[in-house]
Write an enzyme that holds these catalytic residues in place. Structure first.
Site, PDB file in Angstrom:
ATOM      1  CG  HIS A  92       2.651 -65.833  24.361  1.00 33.34           C
ATOM      2  ND1 HIS A  92       2.764 -64.297  23.630  1.00 33.34           N
ATOM      3  CD2 HIS A  92       3.668 -66.635  24.005  1.00 33.34           C
ATOM      4  CE1 HIS A  92       3.818 -64.278  23.189  1.00 33.34           C
ATOM      5  NE2 HIS A  92       4.211 -65.408  23.310  1.00 33.34           N
ATOM      6  CG  ASN A 165       7.007 -62.947  19.805  1.00 38.54           C
ATOM      7  OD1 ASN A 165       5.956 -63.599  20.427  1.00 38.54           O
ATOM      8  ND2 ASN A 165       8.823 -63.805  19.799  1.00 38.54           N
TER       9      ASN A 165
END
Length: 741
Positions: A92, A165
């Site tokens: 990320h 997510n």
């Protein structure tokens, strides 16, 4: 501590006065204005500087001598630059974020005591960070990848971090495997290739050797991993959490965010090209929408299972590789999340924001989900490595409620705590633990029984049913995209063991899928299924299940392509109508300079200044293309290969195309294919998302947009075609494959 209490008190006063607290206002004390005309350059220790261009040296008019080590200002400037970067996130790393608010329209007090989920009078400040998973900070936005959807709620009881997510499941069941799945997905260790993509041997080797990943890799090969916008993604908490109400009753819960704009994606060729043409597409899209006042919004929902029904399903509800089908566990939408303010500075907010799944508030708890249990350790540990022990004192991470405890010192400590004791218990009874009735967190007294062993329950060992369920539930175009994605990914695997095995795995999910992919990538084409299919489907898995309540073109980017001699009536009417409907029209021309309408005298000095020229921007960066008529304009565009390519590429990417007057023939020349129909008179013709009207007059354009399928009005018909995002019939019937783009 004093500043935190002051900020909290200020927010309470604002709330009493009818104003809502904001995290951005909480950060005001930390902000400085670079455009302050009275500001002058100083050192970090506050001394004003007269020169920051030249290092202090021994010099004369005809000779430059050695630099002096005594120049503290020079050393400080270089020293600060050398240490600007902190370790980027292992996963990320590439992100974008925004501030906003969470509001509750229905109390969930029947299942939880959490104030944020029960008090409908609150407005909770939030910071939401979107991200890709595999790529470094320098990678592109539109790569095929899972997207992070991490929300920090600054609640009155403390920070609640919901770290999720845009896909509801994950590759692995146990956090022990997390280093392996990420190592396998990252660039291969011998050559650091490829960056930010899963199309390589190691990733797919891992997928085959871990049958539990079967469900997740079907999601990652779907359109979900090439989203059109962060604003058009769902968000999922992924893991199973718990809710505890005032009666000390516990429920298992999953958290879901669904965008009001619908769930939409690119087509693959579009995503590939944008990665090179505008690698910042998603972060720019988010920023622009918020700056223009088109605030992204999501419905917030919960799926809830009473503790007594934990074992009533054929799958284990604690298994992060499984969804809870909506037919079995309906989504209850109870709130709204809105993003309404861009960060004032990227590094101190989006880069330094730090999330922990272990950050929960009273009324919310953990389950025994083995992936969640490990995440609770891992996230906290990661922040120590990136930001140091006092990372929660950074302004973006600092709670908006009072914070007090006996933790002390450590690198970069900000808080100055007055007093004579720093431990508990102490003789003054200073800063004692809170009682439950004072809002103290109370752990649920769950019963635990079993043996100490490295194992999972029996239901954790079934891995194919939901992989098939997902594929069965997709629309025909979405299934086609999954086939193409798998064919692309496995084509980049040069080890026959890898792609042959994966074709075998696909055969356990769907025979026709496996045959199609094997034929493309060179694997052994299977002739019969290796597993008995259940043929079930479920709602909420296909993106087509999430169309907006009403057709909308809000925030859609539309290119209006013109050249000298264009039809100003059609141009102005379409631009005004699109703007009124919330779309964002851009003028594109052969040059970024004044473009003159038909009959307009260039000496007047007027004309329309194009936003971009044809080579500066491409059709991939827009949701639709409109070309107004005008004989001279169309003659110029017809001789411009890039202009023709604009239309063909938009057609190949399944986008709505509009044309009026002489432009109808221009579009027809670009994509006149079997089955296509075009207007030859005043009638409006819609064919595969191409909307044309050969003869138009001022009265041909309505002032308001009333989108409807089959509309007789050009603007209404064209706007409806844009609102559909893509014309998948064009792909299903093979027309897009007939055009070179």
């Amino acid at each position: 501590m004093a500043s935190t209490i002051l900020a909290s008190a200020t927010d309470k006063v604002k709330t009493m006065a009818g104003e809502k607290p904001s995290k951005v206002s909480d950060l005001q004390a930390e902000m400085k204005e670079v455009h302050d005309k009275n500001a002058r350059i100083t050192s970090d220790f506050g001394v004003k500087q007269t020169n920051t261009d030249d290092w202090l040296t021994v010099a004369s008019d005809d000779h430059t001598g050695p630099m002096l080590l005594e120049d503290q200002f020079g050393r400080e400037k270089i020293h600060r630059f050398d240490h600007e970067r902190i370790p980027e996130r292992v996963v990320h790393a590439r992100g974008a974020g925004a501030f906003g608010k969470f509001t509750l329209f229905e109390s969930a007090s029947d299942v939880t005591s959490a104030g944020i989920l029960t008090d409908t009078s609150r407005e909770t400040p939030v910071f939401l960070r979107f991200s890709t998973v595999l790529g470094s900070r320098g990678s592109a936005d539109t790569v095929r990848d899972v997207r992070g959807f991490a929300v920090k709620f600054y609640t009155q009881e403390g920070n609640w971090d919901l770290v999720g997510n845009n896909i509801p499941v994950f590759f692995i069941q146990d956090s022990m495997k997390f280093p392996d799945v990420i190592h396998a997905g990252k660039p291969e260790p011998n050559n650091e290739i490829p960056q930010a993509q899963s199309a390589h041997n190691n990733f797919w080797d891992f997928q085959y050797l871990h049958p539990e990943a079967s469900h997740m890799f079907m999601w990652t090969m779907s359109d979900r991993t090439i989203p059109r916008s962060y604003r058009m993604m769902q968000g999922f908490g992924v893991n199973t959490f718990t809710l505890i109400n005032d009666k000390a009753e516990r429920h298992f819960v999953k958290f879901i965010f669904t965008p009001e704009l619908g769930v939409h994606s690119f087509v693959w060729d579009e995503a590939l090209k944008i990665a090179g043409q505008d690698p910042d597409f998603h972060r720019k899209d988010l920023w622009t929408a918020i700056e223009s006042g088109a605030f992204p919004k999501w419905k917030f929902g919960i799926q809830v299972i009473p503790e007594s029904k934990e074992h009533d399903f054929e799958f284990d509800i604690l298994d992060a590789t499984k969804v809870w089908p909506e037919e079995l566990v309906p989504i209850r939408y109870i709130g709204t999340l809105e993003l309404n303010e861009n960060p004032p500075e990227y590094f101190t907010t989006t880069e330094q924001v730090a999330f922990c799944t272990s950050h929960i508030v009273p009324g919310i708890g953990f389950s025994d989900d083995p992936l969640l249990q490990g995440r609770n350790f891992s996230y906290f540990d990661t922040q120590l490595s990136r930001l140091g022990i006092n990372w929660q004192e950074l302004p973006i991470n600092r709670p908006m409620c009072p914070v007090m405890n006996h933790n002390r010192d450590g690198a970069m400590r900000h808080t100055i705590t007055k007093g004579t004791v720093n431990y508990w218990p102490n003789r003054f009874s200073a800063v004692p633990p809170a009682k439950p009735e004072e809002g103290g967190y109370l752990d649920y007294p769950a019963k635990v029984a079993g043996i100490k062993a490295r194992t999972k329950s029996k239901k954790f060992r079934e891995h194919k049913n939901q992989a098939e369920l997902f594929y069965n539930s997709l629309s025909a175009p979405e299934k086609t995209h999954v086939k193409s994605a798998l064919a692309f990914e496995l084509d980049h695997c040069d080890d026959p063991t890898v792609y042959t095995r994966m074709c075998e795995r696909l055969c356990e999910i769907d025979l026709e899928l496996a045959q199609s992919v094997a034929e493309m990538v060179g694997g052994d084409v299977p002739q019969e299924s290796t597993r008995q299919k259940h043929n079930k489907t479920a709602k909420g898995l296909s993106q087509l299940d999430f169309a907006p309540v009403e057709p909308t073109i809000a925030t859609r980017m539309v290119a209006i392509v013109i050249a000298d001699g264009y039809d100003s009536v059609a141009y102005k009417a379409i631009k005004a109508a699109l703007t009124a409907a919330g779309a964002l029209p851009f003028t594109i021309a052969p040059r970024r300079n004044a473009i003159y309408a038909e009959g307009e005298d260039k000496s007047s000095g007027k004309g329309v200044v194009a936003d971009h020229h044809l080579e500066g921007m491409r059709s991939t960066l827009f949701d639709s293309v409109f070309i107004p008529g005008g004989a001279k304009s169309i003659e110029t565009l017809s001789k411009n290969g890039r202009a023709v390519h604009w239309v063909r590429e938009a057609f190949g990417h399944l986008k709505a195309i509009g044309a009026t007057g002489e432009a109808v023939q221009f579009v027809r020349t670009a994509c006149d294919l079997p089955g296509m129909q075009f207007s030859t008179a005043a009638e409006v013709v819609e064919s595969y998302g191409v909307v044309t009207a050969a003869k138009v007059a001022p009265e041909s354009f309505s002032e308001t947009v009333k989108m409807a399928k089959g509309a007789k009005d050009f603007i209404a018909a064209y706007a409806f075609a844009i609102s559909q995002h893509k014309n998948f019939d064009r792909e299903t019937d093979g027309l897009n494959a007939m055009v070179a783009y």
